[in-house]
Design an enzyme around this catalytic site. Structure first.
Site, PDB file in Angstrom:
ATOM      1  CE  LYS A 102      46.162  48.238  48.623  1.00 15.52           C
ATOM      2  NZ  LYS A 102      45.865  48.360  47.183  1.00 15.52           N
TER       3      LYS A 102
HETATM    4  P1  NAD Z   1      35.892  43.821  46.581  1.00 16.17           P
HETATM    5  O1  NAD Z   1      35.840  43.746  48.050  1.00 16.17           O
HETATM    6  O2  NAD Z   1      34.947  44.730  45.877  1.00 16.17           O
HETATM    7  O3  NAD Z   1      35.680  42.345  45.971  1.00 16.17           O
HETATM    8  C1  NAD Z   1      36.475  41.267  46.335  1.00 16.17           C
HETATM    9  C2  NAD Z   1      35.876  40.012  45.721  1.00 16.17           C
HETATM   10  O4  NAD Z   1      36.726  38.903  46.028  1.00 16.17           O
HETATM   11  C3  NAD Z   1      34.505  39.640  46.254  1.00 16.17           C
HETATM   12  O5  NAD Z   1      33.703  39.103  45.214  1.00 16.17           O
HETATM   13  C4  NAD Z   1      34.826  38.564  47.279  1.00 16.17           C
HETATM   14  O6  NAD Z   1      33.742  37.689  47.537  1.00 16.17           O
HETATM   15  C5  NAD Z   1      35.959  37.851  46.586  1.00 16.17           C
HETATM   16  N1  NAD Z   1      36.772  37.049  47.495  1.00 16.17           N
HETATM   17  C6  NAD Z   1      37.193  37.370  48.741  1.00 16.17           C
HETATM   18  N2  NAD Z   1      37.848  36.346  49.292  1.00 16.17           N
HETATM   19  C7  NAD Z   1      37.863  35.358  48.375  1.00 16.17           C
HETATM   20  C8  NAD Z   1      38.377  34.046  48.354  1.00 16.17           C
HETATM   21  N3  NAD Z   1      39.024  33.537  49.411  1.00 16.17           N
HETATM   22  N4  NAD Z   1      38.191  33.286  47.240  1.00 16.17           N
HETATM   23  C9  NAD Z   1      37.519  33.786  46.180  1.00 16.17           C
HETATM   24  N5  NAD Z   1      37.011  35.031  46.138  1.00 16.17           N
HETATM   25  C10 NAD Z   1      37.174  35.790  47.228  1.00 16.17           C
HETATM   26  O7  NAD Z   1      37.410  44.170  46.196  1.00 16.17           O
HETATM   27  P2  NAD Z   1      37.964  44.817  44.861  1.00 16.17           P
HETATM   28  O8  NAD Z   1      38.075  46.272  45.051  1.00 16.17           O
HETATM   29  O9  NAD Z   1      37.200  44.270  43.705  1.00 16.17           O
HETATM   30  O10 NAD Z   1      39.451  44.256  44.849  1.00 16.17           O
HETATM   31  C11 NAD Z   1      39.780  42.973  44.300  1.00 16.17           C
HETATM   32  C12 NAD Z   1      41.273  42.915  44.019  1.00 16.17           C
HETATM   33  O11 NAD Z   1      41.634  43.945  43.093  1.00 16.17           O
HETATM   34  C13 NAD Z   1      42.180  43.132  45.228  1.00 16.17           C
HETATM   35  O12 NAD Z   1      43.337  42.355  45.056  1.00 16.17           O
HETATM   36  C14 NAD Z   1      42.515  44.601  45.141  1.00 16.17           C
HETATM   37  O13 NAD Z   1      43.713  44.912  45.820  1.00 16.17           O
HETATM   38  C15 NAD Z   1      42.643  44.758  43.657  1.00 16.17           C
HETATM   39  N6  NAD Z   1      42.495  46.131  43.153  1.00 16.17           N
HETATM   40  C16 NAD Z   1      41.372  46.846  43.384  1.00 16.17           C
HETATM   41  C17 NAD Z   1      41.245  48.114  42.833  1.00 16.17           C
HETATM   42  C18 NAD Z   1      39.987  48.927  42.979  1.00 16.17           C
HETATM   43  O14 NAD Z   1      39.895  49.975  42.333  1.00 16.17           O
HETATM   44  N7  NAD Z   1      39.004  48.521  43.748  1.00 16.17           N
HETATM   45  C19 NAD Z   1      42.282  48.665  42.076  1.00 16.17           C
HETATM   46  C20 NAD Z   1      43.433  47.894  41.865  1.00 16.17           C
HETATM   47  C21 NAD Z   1      43.515  46.619  42.401  1.00 16.17           C
END
Ligand code: NAD
Length: 410
Positions: A102
């Site tokens: 990561k």
């Molecule tokens: P992203 O950047 O597309 O979206 C993140 C979302 O979280 C946005 O809507 C943002 O406004 C919101 N956010 C940010 N700070 C915040 C806060 N303080 N309070 C409330 N909401 C807040 O990211 P993503 O890819 O959707 O990832 C989200 C989570 O899922 C992360 O923990 C990431 O590690 C995990 N994840 C993502 C993937 C993937 O394929 N993208 C896979 C596994 C896990």
């Protein structure tokens, strides 16, 4: 933010159940490599911008290391260590031939122009290109990174090493990305819940109420699939705030609103609430799908959902996890629930290496199969060992990584 210690707390809890020796435990916990680099670029105004980039490679006993890149001000070595180790356990839970990694850059990309983000990404690749690669370490999107960022990584890496689409996953479909990758994590989240509900005899998604924190890649797709299955998504939040409609939010229309305004806030027909209120909403299922460390000792007692579906990485602190467990709340852990993303990333990598394109139906069916098989294995361990789903997931993962490590020889 949850870091390495929090992940290792869960690791040790499982290791105790398994009677793992202290020496093996130490070896499995210790990261393979930690890298911290200067990522300086010229900003659009001609000034110098200096940022710090990180890449942690945690374990490579089961294959090339795999994990996302995050662009966020909270990115630091401890967070990267925690998330990299989670990737080791996650890829093992869904039995992919990968290890864990990561990284990211400590930056708020909303303060940069698209050109600046491109320069930053290319500079980062120049700094880490000799430790990543299709058979070494394969980055993917995470918070604030997307298919375009992956395209720049592939291009910059290919300039240095020759054409290498398999060096990153989550690329645009027009640039050797996989069909179904963008929505894969959200799809896997819903598949994880379906398996649990079936097994627990807890009915189906239709008619159940949900609160979803985060409306980015993972949260928006999860909300959409839940809505399609007849769920009532009554609260959604993002970085700017949260909204509620007890009748259920119209998720496709909320998607259009977010496209236009960049936030869920102000969606017609909804009331404004805080993200704290969202987490303690009166719903059947709570879906944290934003950042880590949001379910804490402070709010765990107030959470009213009966199921916490961890779509985000590390959303629950260890103390909160204990409290939820004592209160009989089923916590379906991140290393299983959000593994759909890395699973379809694996399919993308396989297609890049085969130079062959799979149909969407095949990708969907293989994703379902991986989630179903992973759930069946976890559920068996939960019953046999009388442990939580999280401990069961760590037991399965530690077993697989441990056996590979021992067979290869230290
Ligand atoms: P992203 O950047 O597309 O979206 C993140 C979302 O979280 C946005 O809507 C943002 O406004 C919101 N956010 C940010 N700070 C915040 C806060 N303080 N309070 C409330 N909401 C807040 O990211 P993503 O890819 O959707 O990832 C989200 C989570 O899922 C992360 O923990 C990431 O590690 C995990 N994840 C993502 C993937 C993937 O394929 N993208 C896979 C596994 C896990």
């Amino acid at each position: 933010m949850p870091g390495f210690e929090e992940v290792n707390y869960y690791f040790r809890k499982a290791a105790r159940v398994m009677d793992l020796s202290a020496r093996v435990e130490k070896m499995l916990v210790t990261p393979f490599r930690e890298v911290k680099v200067d990522v300086s670029i010229t900003l659009d105004n001609g000034e110098l911008g200096t940022f710090i980039g990180y890449r942690v490679q945690h374990d490579k006993s089961r294959g090339p290391m795999k994990g996302g890149l995050r662009y966020h001000p909270t990115v630091d070595m401890d967070e990267a260590l925690g998330l990299a180790s989670l990737m080791t356990w996650k890829t093992a839970v869904v039995n992919l031939p990968y290890g864990g990694a990561k990284g990211g850059i400590a930056v708020d990309p909303s303060t940069l122009s698209a050109r600046e983000v491109e320069r930053l990404t290319r500079r980062f690749v120049q700094q880490i290109h000799d430790i990543i690669g299709p058979h070494t370490d394969i980055p993917a999107p995470d918070v604030n990174t997307n298919a375009q960022v992956m395209a720049w990584i592939m291009d910059e890496y290919s300039k240095l090493h020759g054409f290498s689409p398999a060096v990153v996953t989550g690329k645009p479909v027009d640039l050797f990305g996989s069909r179904g990758r963008e929505e894969a994590t959200g799809r896997g989240v819903v598949a994880a819940l379906e398996e649990y509900l079936k097994d627990a005899g807890a009915g189906e998604i239709r008619g159940k109420t949900f609160a979803v924190q985060g409306f980015g890649n993972v949260g928006s797709w999860a909300a959409r699939f839940l809505h399609e299955r007849g769920a009532r998504v009554v609260a959604v939040g993002d970085a700017r705030g949260a909204i509620r409609n007890p009748e259920g939010l119209d998720i496709p229309r909320l998607g259009e609103h977010v496209q236009k305004t960049k936030s869920v806030v102000g969606f017609p027909g909804s009331d404004a609430i805080t993200n704290e209120e969202l987490l303690v909403s009166n719903v059947d299922v709570l879906v944290p799908a934003a950042l880590g460390g949001v379910i804490t000792e402070a709010n765990a007692k107030e959470i009213r959902a009966r199921v916490v579906l961890e779509a985000a990485n590390a959303p629950t602190t260890p103390r909160a996890d204990e409290i939820l467990g004592e209160r009989g709340v089923a916590v379906l852990p991140d290393i299983f629930v959000n593994a759909g993303g890395v699973t379809v990333s694996y399919f993308e990598w396989v297609q890049n290496i085969q130079q062959f394109r799979w149909e969407e139906e095949q990708i969907g069916a293989e994703l379902q199969r991986h989630m179903r098989e992973a759930y069946a294995t976890l559920a068996r361990v939960v019953r046999e060992r009388k442990v939580s789903f999280r401990t069961a997931a760590f037991i399965v993962a530690i077993g697989r990584v441990g056996r590979a490590t021992v067979l290869r020889g230290v």
